[in-house]
Design a protein around this motif. Structure first.
Motif: not given
Length: 291
Positions: A1-5, A186-194
């Motif tokens: 889940m994305a933080p704003n989903q 959030q860290f992994v998505q933000g740094s590798t798969r935005p």
């Protein structure tokens, strides 16, 4: 889940309940060994417990009390994800984002909710069934008979024994687990798969790390919970604080981490299985509902 989903409550309930049931059945032997190692009396290591149980009860012995946990875990996981999503939405900022501190608070609320609605009854029944199964002449013949016997002998309060330590443990569990999982994701998505969903293998790994962190921070509460739900609890402990005092003074500080290895095994697997299954089901349901 994305933080704003925002997930639909029924979607969260179904996905969480399914993930919880699968996780409970797959990992139950580790829960059995963990619970057995936390009772008082003769100290037994995980290998000794497994060997002795297989010798005397067979493979079915490692699943004593399993039904209670599968049913309870299914309900627990469903309640956990629904309540976490609810609290998270209440605490989100105007952009729909949730800070780590607010995620911790949402997890705490979710843990308290699941402790009252699902965890305490199922954990109490499971613990009593495991405690009873190791006796020479067990009195409970299964989940239904055991539950009816406990209620008949002790009333509804009998299946809510240990509510306070369960609330403390589940609140801490969910707060630590969800915060760790959300922060790492959030860290992994933000740094590798935005903006892209993570592969199941990465989700499993992040969930496993969340389980690892959860175990070591909440283990003392788990030991107190098990003791307060054992068959001899009323004779030995006045309340949770008295239980903690007796464990500390009579058995030492390290006893609060009894059962760490099997619980660690279970929660690392649990974190990986639950979050992976949950995310996949949400993905399928979400896609089906949009088509």
């Amino acid at each position: 889940m994305a933080p704003n989903q925002k997930e639909k409550p029924l979607h969260s309930l179904f996905a969480g309940a399914t993930a919880g049931a699968i996780e409970a059945f797959v990992t139950y032997p580790t829960e059995f060994v963990k619970t057995r190692s936390q009772f008082g009396g003769k100290k037994e290591g995980p290998i000794t417990i497994i060997r002795e149980t297989l010798r005397t009860k067979g493979i079915a012995g490692l699943y004593s009390g399993c039904t209670a946990l599968v049913v309870g875990n299914s309900l627990k996981a469903g309640v956990r994800f629904v309540s976490y999503d609810h609290f998270k939405q209440l605490l989100a900022d105007r952009e729909g984002k949730v800070s780590p501190a607010r995620s911790l608070l949402a997890g705490l609320g979710a843990g308290m909710t699941e402790a009252i609605l699902a965890v305490t009854p199922s954990e109490t029944i499971k613990t009593k069934l495991i405690d009873d199964a190791k006796r020479p002449n067990p009195q409970y013949r299964g989940l239904i008979h055991g539950t009816m016997s406990i209620v008949r002998q002790e009333g509804i309060a009998g299946i809510y024994r240990g509510l306070f330590p369960v609330m403390m443990r589940q609140g801490a569990n969910s707060a630590v687990r969800f915060t760790t999982y959300s922060t790492l994701k959030q860290f992994v998505q933000g740094s590798t798969r935005p903006g892209q969903p993570l592969p199941s293998a990465i989700t499993f790994g992040i969930g496993g790390i969340a389980g690892l962190v959860t175990v070591y921070t909440t283990m003392p509460l788990d030991v107190i919970k098990t003791r307060m739900q054992s068959l001899d609890a009323r004779a030995n402990y006045r309340n949770s604080f008295h239980c903690a005092y007796r464990i500390f003074t009579e058995e030492g500080l390290l006893k609060f981490w009894a059962g760490t290895t099997p619980r660690l095994t279970r929660l690392v697997l649990s974190g990986g299985i639950v979050f992976t299954v949950y995310e996949q089901i949400i993905k399928v349901i979400g896609g089906a509902s949009e088509s």
